[in-house]
Design a protein around this motif. Structure first.
Motif, short mmCIF file in Angstrom:
data_model
loop_
_atom_site.label_atom_id
_atom_site.label_comp_id
_atom_site.label_asym_id
_atom_site.label_seq_id
_atom_site.Cartn_x
_atom_site.Cartn_y
_atom_site.Cartn_z
N TYR A 3 -39.58 -8.88 -25.11
CA TYR A 3 -38.13 -8.71 -25.10
C TYR A 3 -37.70 -8.47 -23.66
N GLN A 4 -36.44 -8.71 -23.41
CA GLN A 4 -35.85 -8.44 -22.10
C GLN A 4 -35.03 -7.17 -22.19
N LEU A 5 -35.21 -6.26 -21.24
CA LEU A 5 -34.43 -5.03 -21.24
C LEU A 5 -32.94 -5.36 -21.24
N ASP A 6 -32.19 -4.69 -22.10
CA ASP A 6 -30.74 -4.88 -22.28
C ASP A 6 -30.39 -6.21 -22.95
N GLU A 7 -31.41 -6.91 -23.42
CA GLU A 7 -31.15 -8.13 -24.17
C GLU A 7 -30.39 -7.81 -25.45
N THR A 8 -29.46 -8.66 -25.82
CA THR A 8 -28.71 -8.49 -27.06
C THR A 8 -29.22 -9.48 -28.10
N MET A 9 -29.49 -8.97 -29.29
CA MET A 9 -30.02 -9.81 -30.36
C MET A 9 -29.05 -9.86 -31.53
N GLN A 10 -28.93 -11.04 -32.11
CA GLN A 10 -28.12 -11.24 -33.30
C GLN A 10 -28.97 -10.96 -34.53
N LEU A 11 -28.49 -10.10 -35.42
CA LEU A 11 -29.23 -9.80 -36.64
C LEU A 11 -29.09 -10.95 -37.64
N THR A 12 -30.09 -11.09 -38.51
CA THR A 12 -30.09 -12.17 -39.49
C THR A 12 -29.22 -11.80 -40.69
N PRO A 13 -28.21 -12.62 -41.00
CA PRO A 13 -27.35 -12.31 -42.16
C PRO A 13 -28.16 -12.23 -43.45
N GLY A 14 -27.85 -11.25 -44.28
CA GLY A 14 -28.51 -11.10 -45.56
C GLY A 14 -29.84 -10.40 -45.52
N ARG A 15 -30.28 -9.97 -44.34
CA ARG A 15 -31.56 -9.27 -44.24
C ARG A 15 -31.33 -7.86 -43.70
N PHE A 16 -32.00 -6.89 -44.30
CA PHE A 16 -31.90 -5.51 -43.84
C PHE A 16 -32.65 -5.36 -42.51
N GLU A 17 -31.94 -4.89 -41.47
CA GLU A 17 -32.55 -4.65 -40.17
C GLU A 17 -31.99 -3.34 -39.63
N SER A 18 -32.87 -2.35 -39.53
CA SER A 18 -32.44 -1.03 -39.06
C SER A 18 -32.70 -0.90 -37.57
N ALA A 19 -31.82 -0.21 -36.86
CA ALA A 19 -31.95 -0.01 -35.42
C ALA A 19 -32.02 1.48 -35.11
N ILE A 20 -33.14 1.90 -34.52
CA ILE A 20 -33.34 3.29 -34.12
C ILE A 20 -33.66 3.28 -32.63
N SER A 21 -32.90 4.02 -31.85
CA SER A 21 -33.00 3.90 -30.40
C SER A 21 -34.31 4.44 -29.84
N GLU A 22 -34.85 5.49 -30.46
CA GLU A 22 -36.04 6.12 -29.89
C GLU A 22 -37.03 6.49 -30.98
N ALA A 23 -38.30 6.23 -30.74
CA ALA A 23 -39.34 6.62 -31.69
C ALA A 23 -39.56 8.12 -31.60
N PRO A 24 -39.55 8.82 -32.72
CA PRO A 24 -39.68 10.28 -32.70
C PRO A 24 -41.14 10.72 -32.63
N LEU A 25 -41.35 12.02 -32.69
CA LEU A 25 -42.70 12.55 -32.78
C LEU A 25 -43.38 12.03 -34.04
N LEU A 26 -44.70 12.11 -34.06
CA LEU A 26 -45.49 11.48 -35.10
C LEU A 26 -45.09 11.91 -36.51
N SER A 27 -44.87 13.22 -36.71
CA SER A 27 -44.54 13.71 -38.06
C SER A 27 -43.20 13.14 -38.53
N LYS A 28 -42.24 13.10 -37.63
CA LYS A 28 -40.93 12.54 -37.98
C LYS A 28 -41.02 11.03 -38.17
N PHE A 29 -41.84 10.38 -37.37
CA PHE A 29 -42.05 8.94 -37.51
C PHE A 29 -42.58 8.62 -38.90
N SER A 30 -43.55 9.41 -39.37
CA SER A 30 -44.12 9.20 -40.71
C SER A 30 -43.06 9.36 -41.79
#
Length: 241
Positions: free
Chosen positions: A26-53
């Motif tokens: 991916y390119q930093l600051d690249e903008t992506m178009q989401l696919t219509p009809g498909r669930f795509e979640s966006a989370i800005s930062e990966a959390p600590l392991l327990s929260k990630f689970s």
């Protein structure tokens, strides 16, 4: 569109992505178009392991019970159907820990989740304004791809059931909601002749019912004692005058 056709369409999109392979860079600051009809979640930062689970358990269960989809860490929403690549810190040790965490979460589901139904990718990010395709050392976009499950419903190790609709996760569902969901999702399939044979016992293979034995002139075994064998009741009728 029926649930089956929607599910098939969502699975085709995910399988097409897998055949092409996930995007390697991916390119930093690249903008992506989401696919219509498909669930795509966006989370800005990966959390600590327990929260990630915890996040994986929520999204994996909901996507298995719905039409599948993608969860990304390291992107932020810029509109209703667009996300921007911002990246999240993730070194090699974290990659290994996240992989183990996802597998552990998947193994906690009931029924069993086949490993082919999910995939975790760590996509590198290109540095801006470079001509040599240099990537950031420990900055990634983390992608969890989950396909719709084949079973009726999946619940996590805490016996919680979730679903997604459009861009929203619902749950944990209460028993009445689960019952309504199952009836709505599978009413048509259960009425289908082959599906019906999968869940009921043909009449010829059933043991005689109480009603059937009564109609045949025999008392149902274990249900009533023949009158002649019964002990006298505590109530008697005096026929003498």
């Amino acid at each position: 569109m029926s649930r089956k056709s929607s599910k098939d369409e969502a699975e085709r999109k995910l399988q097409a992505d897998e055949k092409k392979g996930s995007k390697k860079l991916y390119q930093l600051d690249e903008t992506m178009q989401l696919t219509p009809g498909r669930f795509e979640s966006a989370i800005s930062e990966a959390p600590l392991l327990s929260k990630f689970s915890e996040q994986v358990a929520v999204y994996m269960g909901a996507l298995l019970n719905s039409y599948g989809g993608i969860v990304r860490w390291g992107v932020s929403r810029t509109g209703l159907a667009r996300v921007k690549v911002v990246g999240t810190f993730c070194d090699r040790k974290m990659e290994d820990d996240y992989k183990v965490a996802v597998d552990r979460v998947a193994k906690g589901f009931s029924p069993r989740v086949d490993p082919s139904l999910y995939r975790l990718d760590f996509v590198e990010i290109l540095r801006k304004k470079t001509t040599t395709n240099q990537t950031y050392r420990d900055i990634r976009v983390i992608e969890l791809r989950v396909q719709a499950g084949e079973e009726l419903l999946y619940m996590d190790q805490e016996e919680k059931v979730r679903v997604v609709n459009a861009s929203t996760v619902y749950g944990p569902l209460i028993p009445q909601e689960i019952k309504r969901l199952v009836m709505k999702k599978y009413r048509k399939e259960l009425l289908d002749s082959q599906s019906l044979l999968d869940v009921i016992t043909p009449l010829t293979g059933r043991p005689p019912s109480g009603l059937a034995t009564l109609l045949a002139g025999r008392p149902p075994t274990g249900v009533a004692t023949p009158l002649a064998e019964r002990p006298p009741s505590c109530i008697s009728v005096d026929t003498q005058t």
